[in-house]
Design a protein around this motif. Structure first.
Motif, PDB file in Angstrom:
ATOM      1  N   ALA A 116     -27.866 -13.624  -6.916  1.00 47.11           N
ATOM      2  CA  ALA A 116     -28.787 -13.202  -5.848  1.00 47.11           C
ATOM      3  C   ALA A 116     -29.309 -11.792  -6.110  1.00 47.11           C
ATOM      4  CB  ALA A 116     -28.085 -13.266  -4.494  1.00 47.11           C
ATOM      5  N   ALA A 117     -28.426 -10.939  -6.640  1.00 47.33           N
ATOM      6  CA  ALA A 117     -28.821  -9.545  -6.897  1.00 47.33           C
ATOM      7  C   ALA A 117     -29.922  -9.470  -7.953  1.00 47.33           C
ATOM      8  CB  ALA A 117     -27.609  -8.728  -7.332  1.00 47.33           C
ATOM      9  N   ALA A 118     -29.953 -10.460  -8.843  1.00 41.60           N
ATOM     10  CA  ALA A 118     -31.005 -10.469  -9.875  1.00 41.60           C
ATOM     11  C   ALA A 118     -32.384 -10.467  -9.224  1.00 41.60           C
ATOM     12  CB  ALA A 118     -30.830 -11.678 -10.793  1.00 41.60           C
ATOM     13  N   LEU A 119     -32.490 -11.020  -7.998  1.00 37.95           N
ATOM     14  CA  LEU A 119     -33.781 -11.071  -7.292  1.00 37.95           C
ATOM     15  C   LEU A 119     -34.357  -9.683  -7.050  1.00 37.95           C
ATOM     16  CD1 LEU A 119     -32.924 -13.704  -4.525  1.00 37.95           C
ATOM     17  CD2 LEU A 119     -34.700 -13.974  -6.275  1.00 37.95           C
ATOM     18  N   LEU A 120     -33.492  -8.667  -7.122  1.00 38.37           N
ATOM     19  CA  LEU A 120     -33.942  -7.314  -6.772  1.00 38.37           C
ATOM     20  C   LEU A 120     -34.836  -6.681  -7.829  1.00 38.37           C
ATOM     21  CD1 LEU A 120     -30.619  -6.160  -5.136  1.00 38.37           C
ATOM     22  CD2 LEU A 120     -32.862  -6.096  -4.018  1.00 38.37           C
ATOM     23  N   ILE A 150     -26.801 -17.450   1.931  1.00 36.80           N
ATOM     24  CA  ILE A 150     -27.232 -16.430   2.885  1.00 36.80           C
ATOM     25  C   ILE A 150     -27.353 -15.063   2.182  1.00 36.80           C
ATOM     26  CG2 ILE A 150     -24.930 -15.770   3.757  1.00 36.80           C
ATOM     27  CD1 ILE A 150     -28.024 -16.377   5.947  1.00 36.80           C
ATOM     28  N   CYS A 151     -26.737 -14.925   1.017  1.00 37.61           N
ATOM     29  CA  CYS A 151     -26.788 -13.623   0.336  1.00 37.61           C
ATOM     30  C   CYS A 151     -28.158 -13.350  -0.297  1.00 37.61           C
ATOM     31  CB  CYS A 151     -25.661 -13.465  -0.676  1.00 37.61           C
ATOM     32  SG  CYS A 151     -25.800 -14.580  -2.044  1.00 37.61           S
ATOM     33  N   SER A 173     -15.672 -20.893  12.086  1.00 41.04           N
ATOM     34  CA  SER A 173     -17.014 -20.818  12.669  1.00 41.04           C
ATOM     35  C   SER A 173     -17.964 -19.930  11.855  1.00 41.04           C
ATOM     36  CB  SER A 173     -16.913 -20.330  14.113  1.00 41.04           C
ATOM     37  OG  SER A 173     -16.074 -19.206  14.179  1.00 41.04           O
ATOM     38  N   ARG A 174     -17.538 -18.850  11.273  1.00 44.08           N
ATOM     39  CA  ARG A 174     -18.270 -18.019  10.315  1.00 44.08           C
ATOM     40  C   ARG A 174     -19.614 -17.491  10.821  1.00 44.08           C
ATOM     41  NH1 ARG A 174     -17.052 -20.334   4.381  1.00 44.08           N
ATOM     42  NH2 ARG A 174     -17.128 -18.150   3.897  1.00 44.08           N
ATOM     43  N   GLY A 175     -19.552 -16.402  11.556  1.00 41.67           N
ATOM     44  CA  GLY A 175     -20.753 -15.803  12.139  1.00 41.67           C
ATOM     45  C   GLY A 175     -21.586 -15.013  11.145  1.00 41.67           C
ATOM     46  N   LEU A 176     -22.766 -14.590  11.619  1.00 44.61           N
ATOM     47  CA  LEU A 176     -23.676 -13.770  10.803  1.00 44.61           C
ATOM     48  C   LEU A 176     -24.037 -12.476  11.522  1.00 44.61           C
ATOM     49  CD1 LEU A 176     -26.331 -16.312   9.447  1.00 44.61           C
ATOM     50  CD2 LEU A 176     -24.435 -15.267   8.199  1.00 44.61           C
ATOM     51  N   ASP A 177     -23.371 -12.236  12.681  1.00 46.94           N
ATOM     52  CA  ASP A 177     -23.798 -11.113  13.521  1.00 46.94           C
ATOM     53  C   ASP A 177     -23.787  -9.767  12.791  1.00 46.94           C
ATOM     54  OD1 ASP A 177     -21.055 -11.950  13.657  1.00 46.94           O
ATOM     55  OD2 ASP A 177     -20.697 -10.292  15.031  1.00 46.94           O
ATOM     56  N   MET A 178     -22.809  -9.562  11.900  1.00 46.25           N
ATOM     57  CA  MET A 178     -22.746  -8.252  11.216  1.00 46.25           C
ATOM     58  C   MET A 178     -23.851  -8.108  10.177  1.00 46.25           C
ATOM     59  SD  MET A 178     -18.725  -7.535  10.781  1.00 46.25           S
ATOM     60  CE  MET A 178     -17.951  -9.103  11.038  1.00 46.25           C
ATOM     61  N   HIS A 190     -29.961 -21.238   8.717  1.00 44.43           N
ATOM     62  CA  HIS A 190     -28.662 -20.777   9.216  1.00 44.43           C
ATOM     63  C   HIS A 190     -27.588 -21.701   8.641  1.00 44.43           C
ATOM     64  CE1 HIS A 190     -25.418 -19.451  11.691  1.00 44.43           C
ATOM     65  NE2 HIS A 190     -26.177 -18.575  12.309  1.00 44.43           N
ATOM     66  N   PRO A 191     -26.578 -21.132   7.977  1.00 41.67           N
ATOM     67  CA  PRO A 191     -25.609 -22.016   7.301  1.00 41.67           C
ATOM     68  C   PRO A 191     -24.654 -22.756   8.245  1.00 41.67           C
ATOM     69  CG  PRO A 191     -25.088 -19.683   6.918  1.00 41.67           C
ATOM     70  CD  PRO A 191     -26.363 -19.708   7.704  1.00 41.67           C
ATOM     71  N   GLY A 192     -24.490 -22.271   9.477  1.00 48.52           N
ATOM     72  CA  GLY A 192     -23.539 -22.937  10.380  1.00 48.52           C
ATOM     73  C   GLY A 192     -22.102 -22.659   9.970  1.00 48.52           C
TER      74      GLY A 192
END
Ligand code: EPU
Length: 480
Positions: free
Chosen positions: A68-72, A149-150, A174-179, A166-168
């Protein structure tokens, strides 16, 4: 019903037959490998002992983020020591759909398993990133790979707009994304949820911010670092995750031209730069695969040498093996675990790194199930991680769970039975527990194991285990 999963351009290691496994010189899209079946089973006999040497290749949880970092940076990045597992193939497909050209090749340097004529466990991945990568990651891929999600952080930094499904939740919680979301919001992003997508935009670009994470989330730390490297100004992430995989991604970003300090500590400081360059980077070794073999040696009263990883990444896990009566020897990039007697019961508490890794919880429960005495196992990271305990109980393990605690009373031996892998680590833990059970244990749904362990069956064979992989008969359809 038997479902098949095929990912373009990278075939997946399944049911290796002598002479038909992956071999050096075989290019992407190798023909002849069987497709993955949802109901593939692995059968092992009990009273077995793991003995010999295994080499671990790059960590899944690092390689996915390095890709994913390669996208940068526009241009060609090459990541080596990438494990040959399903999750990596899916991430390759995520990047292709974003307009990247992604190619998997024979690894360079070739890993030792190839050199000794074994099946190669790692690949190099070459990623050609366009000037303007796409901005959408669809649900059909994200649901199969939560780590998709990364791409949120890097794409928001590069394009100022991104839509990621959203990965769910999943089988471990449950694995949230709030942070992830609140951190990016502090950096100037406007984030909403619509029709199952997380939609983030920053038309004026992202800016530096002071962010304190409520919990040292691995994924949030990675997304925020990847967003911050191209943001305007200074970002400070407090209570950041400290995992070796975080250090690995920061090392790659620094070599791409990013200005980062404090990786591997709880405070990471990033000074944004206008542009990064592509890079060549080797993935850090997989401490969870290595830890699986360490506990496997202890559970089976075996003798296993693991190469390819700095053993200090597993310090607390190896300390537990020693407390259980194991003999542990460490070298620069290898360690050996030997267990001669029945293990003693030890308590285990999972915590963010450098604490005991939650991904080794199934192995800790397996060890406790065979130990002399009772162990208290506490899980602090995922709310559903004990779900797999029911399968361990089918093998005769004496486990009582209460919230995030489990009391495990050890038995001399377990009892072979058909069980089901519910996630990557549970699958590996059940197969190893089967080696310590009377009779035959058949673990189904082992496609989960393929997601994280490059050729688990071949490694078991290299450690002296007789193991069989097969496709389970289809279940008859029921009518009313
Ligand atoms: N969390 C939130 N909100 C957030 C982020 C996380 O509530 O915004 C919660 C999660 O629900 C979870 C806890 O915080 O209960 C830890 O989550 P974290 O973000 O640290 O984990 P992750 O990034 O989702 C990675 C690994 C996991 C590994 C954990 C912990 C990858 C792809 N996955 O997940 O690996 O267990 O860190 O070390 O890197 C595996 O490989 O089998 C696996 C599950």
């Amino acid at each position: 019903m038997t479902h098949s999963l095929r990912i373009p351009d990278l075939t997946i290691p399944t049911r290796p037959q002598p002479g038909t496994g992956w071999s050096a010189g075989v290019g992407p899209g190798d023909a002849g490998d069987p497709a993955i079946s949802d109901v593939d089973v692995i059968r092992v006999n009990g009273a077995a002992r793991l003995a010999g040497t295994v080499h671990v290749v790059g960590a899944k949880n690092s390689a996915l983020k390095l890709m994913a970092a390669a996208l940068l940076a526009p241009g060609r990045s090459v990541i080596t020591n990438v494990p040959r597992i399903t999750d990596i193939a899916i991430m390759g497909e995520v990047l292709r759909r974003l307009g990247c050209d992604v190619r998997f090749d024979v690894d360079d340097p070739v890993d030792p398993m190839v050199a000794v004529g074994g099946v190669p466990r790692s690949r190099s991945v070459t990623i050609d990133v366009p000037e303007q990568p796409g901005v959408e990651a669809d649900y059909d891929l994200v649901r199969r790979l939560r780590a998709s999600i990364c791409v949120l952080g890097p794409l928001l930094a590069r394009r100022g707009y991104v839509r990621v499904a959203h990965p769910g939740g999943d089988a471990i919680g449950s694995r949230g994304l709030d942070m992830h979301i609140s951190g990016l919001t502090r950096m100037g992003a406007d984030i909403s949820g619509e029709h199952g997508f997380v939609i983030a935009s920053a038309p004026q670009g992202l800016h530096g911010a002071e962010i304190t994470l409520e919990f040292p989330s691995v994924g949030a730390t990675e997304n925020l670092v990847m967003a911050a490297v191209l943001a305007d100004g200074i970002t400070v992430i407090d209570n950041a995750a400290r995992e070796p995989e975080i250090v690995d991604i920061c090392t790659m970003l620094i070599r791409m031209g990013a200005l980062i300090e404090g990786e591997g500590t709880s405070t990471i400081t990033v000074v944004g730069v206008p542009r990064l360059q592509p890079v060549r980077h080797a993935t850090v070794g997989d401490r969870i695969v290595a830890g699986t073999w360490a506990f496997g040696a202890a559970m089976t009263r075996g003798d296993v040498t693991v190469t390819g990883l700095d053993p200090s990444y597993l310090e607390i896990a190896l300390d537990k093996v020693v407390a259980a009566g194991g003999l542990v020897e460490t070298r620069a990039n290898a360690f050996r675990v030997r267990m001669d007697e029945r293990p003693r019961a030890v308590d285990v508490v999972t915590l963010p790194y450098p604490g005991f890794a939650t991904d080794l919880l199934p192995m800790a429960i397996g060890l406790a199930a065979l130990s002399d005495g009772a162990s208290l196992i506490t899980e602090n990271i995922f709310d559903g991680r004990f779900m797999f305990a029911n399968e361990m109980m089918r093998l005769g393990a004496d486990i009582k769970t209460d919230g995030h605690h489990a009391v495990v009373r050890g038995r001399e031996r377990l009892s072979g039975a058909p069980v089901r892998a519910t996630d990557i680590r549970a699958g590996a833990g059940l197969i190893i527990a089967g080696l310590c059970a009377d009779g035959v244990t058949e673990v189904s749904h082992v496609h989960h194991v393929d997601r994280g362990y490059p050729d688990f069956v071949a490694d078991l064979r290299a450690l002296g285990i007789e193991v069989e992989r097969a496709t389970a008969p289809e279940e008859p359809e029921l009518t009313i």
